[in-house]
Scaffold this motif. Sequence first.
Motif, PDB file in Angstrom:
ATOM      1  N   SER A  10      45.290  31.064  33.343  1.00 21.45           N
ATOM      2  CA  SER A  10      44.671  32.103  34.174  1.00 21.45           C
ATOM      3  C   SER A  10      43.951  31.501  35.376  1.00 21.45           C
ATOM      4  N   GLU A  35      43.766  42.749  26.595  1.00 22.93           N
ATOM      5  CA  GLU A  35      43.658  42.745  28.049  1.00 22.93           C
ATOM      6  C   GLU A  35      42.298  43.288  28.480  1.00 22.93           C
ATOM      7  N   MET A  83      41.379  35.502  37.613  1.00 19.73           N
ATOM      8  CA  MET A  83      42.237  36.165  36.635  1.00 19.73           C
ATOM      9  C   MET A  83      41.756  35.857  35.219  1.00 19.73           C
ATOM     10  N   LEU A 111      39.766  45.272  30.687  1.00 14.98           N
ATOM     11  CA  LEU A 111      39.749  46.404  31.617  1.00 14.98           C
ATOM     12  C   LEU A 111      38.304  46.868  31.767  1.00 14.98           C
ATOM     13  N   GLY A 160      45.076  40.708  31.416  1.00 17.26           N
ATOM     14  CA  GLY A 160      44.511  41.804  32.191  1.00 17.26           C
ATOM     15  C   GLY A 160      44.575  41.538  33.682  1.00 17.26           C
ATOM     16  N   LYS A 161      43.975  42.434  34.447  1.00 14.24           N
ATOM     17  CA  LYS A 161      43.986  42.336  35.907  1.00 14.24           C
ATOM     18  C   LYS A 161      42.777  41.563  36.420  1.00 14.24           C
ATOM     19  N   VAL A 162      42.812  41.234  37.698  1.00 18.21           N
ATOM     20  CA  VAL A 162      41.807  40.372  38.313  1.00 18.21           C
ATOM     21  C   VAL A 162      40.393  40.905  38.076  1.00 18.21           C
TER      22      VAL A 162
END
Length: 290
Positions: free
Chosen positions: A193, A162, A138, A164, A142-144
């Motif tokens: 994270s 974040e 992580m 992306l 943001g996302k994984v």
Amino acid sequence: MIKKILYILLICMCSTAFAEQTKEFKQLMESYKARYNFYSIKDSLYTIDSELSLPKGFSYVELQDSSAFPFWVANFPIWHQYKSVGHWKGGKAFEYDEVSRVIHLPWRGPAFKDVAVPVRILGEYNFQFDNRFAFQVMPKKGKVLTYKKWLAGKPALTNRGEVLFKDDMEKDDTENEYYKFLLFCMQNVNYESIAKSCDTVKVDDVQPGDMFIAYDKTGKKGKLYIIFHLIRNKSGTIMYLAANGCPEACDLYIPKFTEDRNNPWIDFEQLHSLTKEYTNSSFYRFKAIK
């Protein structure tokens, strides 16, 4: 035969250096480097088992699966006793006698901070065992992050910071591309994270490769210790071999927790006391190693 020799090497190695370059030693070195291909010393092998002593009445916690992450971490190479802790800006973060040992893991640049080191170790394991697409971590926001996303897109940041991935030309899966991805991941994590990339682990279930992480409410400040090995006595008391890095990039090292730098094992109470300024602390294990 090679697999059997490797197992014997990793479990039973008991001498620091091999003065004679025998055929058997060369076989052992080749087998070792097949699992740790970054090991750079040609004429000697230095490991936790060969270099560090055990407290009276204690023995190593046994690990059976030689291809699993805990076994790989527990048998990780370390440096000889005269290696100092290098700093990324040059010079030394610590003299050799101010620490127990330095972990043998090559690095350079400012990204190799204490909080980012576990990312590098997990990534190195997946590379060594040809499992690069299993890696995930992580980011701060943001996302994984996954290697699949990296190859398929171009990383960018939103207005909120974040991470992306925008559509881009597909990249080839190469060693160079994989390490560029790892560097990006290392540059985009913090203590919180890393914890979110993991499951919490009960004290009784800790194994090599797990981490003890403590951090503040922002997730930006904290401390992180990587558990490299465990020992146990007949009464069931567990002690840990814990390593950490520096807030500014430096060699990963095993602190000198006692006056005897050859005996750096500590129990849970001692480990916990190292992070007492942070109320949020626990043992963690990467979800990606399941």
